[in-house]
Enzyme design. Structure first.
Site, PDB file in Angstrom:
ATOM      1  N   ASP A 169      10.007  14.025 -57.037  1.00 45.68           N
ATOM      2  CA  ASP A 169       8.704  14.715 -57.136  1.00 45.68           C
ATOM      3  C   ASP A 169       7.631  13.906 -56.422  1.00 45.68           C
ATOM      4  OD1 ASP A 169       7.899  12.693 -58.944  1.00 45.68           O
ATOM      5  OD2 ASP A 169       8.758  13.818 -60.614  1.00 45.68           O
ATOM      6  N   LYS A 192       8.611  19.407 -56.204  1.00 43.88           N
ATOM      7  CA  LYS A 192       9.105  19.986 -57.464  1.00 43.88           C
ATOM      8  C   LYS A 192       7.986  20.711 -58.207  1.00 43.88           C
ATOM      9  CE  LYS A 192       9.453  17.442 -61.413  1.00 43.88           C
ATOM     10  NZ  LYS A 192       9.939  16.354 -62.286  1.00 43.88           N
TER      11      LYS A 192
HETATM   12  C1  R5P Z   1       8.618  13.224 -64.089  1.00 45.19           C
HETATM   13  O1  R5P Z   1       7.490  13.006 -63.710  1.00 45.19           O
HETATM   14  C2  R5P Z   1       9.589  12.130 -64.390  1.00 45.19           C
HETATM   15  O2  R5P Z   1       9.495  11.089 -63.456  1.00 45.19           O
HETATM   16  C3  R5P Z   1      11.010  12.640 -64.460  1.00 45.19           C
HETATM   17  O3  R5P Z   1      11.364  13.170 -63.199  1.00 45.19           O
HETATM   18  C4  R5P Z   1      11.166  13.708 -65.484  1.00 45.19           C
HETATM   19  O4  R5P Z   1      10.410  13.414 -66.610  1.00 45.19           O
HETATM   20  C5  R5P Z   1      12.632  13.844 -65.861  1.00 45.19           C
HETATM   21  O5  R5P Z   1      12.749  14.831 -66.851  1.00 45.19           O
HETATM   22  P1  R5P Z   1      14.018  15.803 -66.858  1.00 45.19           P
HETATM   23  O6  R5P Z   1      15.244  14.960 -66.725  1.00 45.19           O
HETATM   24  O7  R5P Z   1      13.934  16.490 -68.210  1.00 45.19           O
HETATM   25  O8  R5P Z   1      13.838  16.769 -65.739  1.00 45.19           O
END
Ligand code: R5P
Length: 311
Positions: A169, A192
């Site tokens: 992201d 993302k």
């Molecule tokens: C988002 O900003 C974080 O860095 C992670 O990409 C995110 O929190 C991961 O969460 P999940 O595995 O539920 O998509």
């Protein structure tokens, strides 16, 4: 070093033991159990008057239990006249709510900072915070370590040619750039969109990825949605092999099963959060951050600089 004391609650005793091994010390005695109604019961076994106590307790799931244990342990240490209390939180939970991004929501990262301070924490040692600015939520000293060197060493051993480091992201660009620089690799970003707290959607890929081997880097994996969406998008864009290096393996719900069935060659995480039966998950590699935390604890105890740990 005889004024130094390491103790732990139930969040990650394995990591605390490994830190102690690195330091050549025995883990301090403590009883952490529950009263019949579920309230936390703590008793420090030994005299800690004037000691420099480090409490190793990541606030990983079960987050509320682990956080409350940490606060109760700190309270017990304060009342036992510990000289200095450091909350060692290799994973700092509640960090994702770090600003008011919509009306009538809390800032839990700040609330946790307040709770730790009020409980009696004198300082905090943590690693790969979800957002670096969380440091500013504390008015006590906070040391913020990064696991990047542990990952870089492992990724180098994979000997991947045409390497591209990918941030899943936009928020992770700075970290991904640091990895790309150290590994002499190209950089790409997945655009993302988060549809809900549990679901993310990969939109576009910014950067050249076709025909390359990719390593996605992130601070945490919870549901695994972000990572799997990103790896699907990379595969469609013509990436050869896809690895992921994520510091904190929160791994909720079906995340482990989904990783095992995914396009990822390997998910590389650290031991900031314990992974039960990790030998049973062939696609998940766990790297230890115990030596890094042990070195930081030793230096903090001796009032030495820790900046060399960032080189
Ligand atoms: C988002 O900003 C974080 O860095 C992670 O990409 C995110 O929190 C991961 O969460 P999940 O595995 O539920 O998509």
């Amino acid at each position: 070093m005889n004024k130094l004391e390491i103790i732990t609650g139930n969040a990650n005793p394995g990591l605390a033991e490994d830190i102690c091994k690195e330091l050549g010390k025995k883990l301090g005695g403590i009883m952490v159990s529950r009263f019949s109604e579920g309230e936390i019961r703590v008793k420090i076994d030994d005299n800690v008057r004037g000691k420099d106590v480090f409490v190793v307790q990541p606030t990983c799931p079960p987050t509320n239990e682990n956080l409350m244990e940490l606060l109760v342990i700190i309270d017990a240490l304060k009342r036992a006249s510990a000289g200095r209390i450091t909350a060692v939180m290799p994973y700092y939970g509640y960090a994702r709510q770090d600003r008011k991004d919509q009306p009538r929501v809390p800032i839990t990262a700040k609330l946790v900072a307040n709770l730790l301070t009020v409980a009696g924490s004198d300082r905090v040692l943590t690693m790969d915070l979800h957002a670096g600015q969380i440091q500013g939520f504390f008015d006590i000293p906070l040391d913020h370590l990064f696991a990047i060197n542990v990952f870089v060493e492992y990724i180098q051993r994979l000997k991947l040619n045409d390497l591209v480091i990918v941030s899943p992201d936009v928020g992770g660009i700075k970290t991904a750039r640091a990895y790309a620089k150290r590994l002499g690799a190209a950089l790409a970003i997945v655009d993302k969109r988060r549809i809900s707290p549990e679901k993310a959607e990969a939109m576009n890929i910014l950067g050249e990825v076709e025909g390359k081997n990719a390593v996605l880097v992130d601070d945490l994996i919870a549901t695994g949605g972000s990572l799997l969406e990103a790896s699907n998008a990379l595969k469609k864009a013509g990436v050869k092999k896809i690895f992921a290096g994520v510091v904190h393996g929160v791994l909720t719900g079906n995340a482990i099963k989904n990783i095992e069935n995914s396009l990822l060659e390997e998910l590389i995480i650290t031991d900031t959060i314990p992974l039960p039966d990790h030998k049973k998950h062939p696609k998940i590699k766990v790297l230890s951050v115990a030596p890094l935390l042990a070195e930081a604890i030793k230096r903090i105890h001796k009032e030495e600089s820790i900046s060399c740990l960032f080189d």
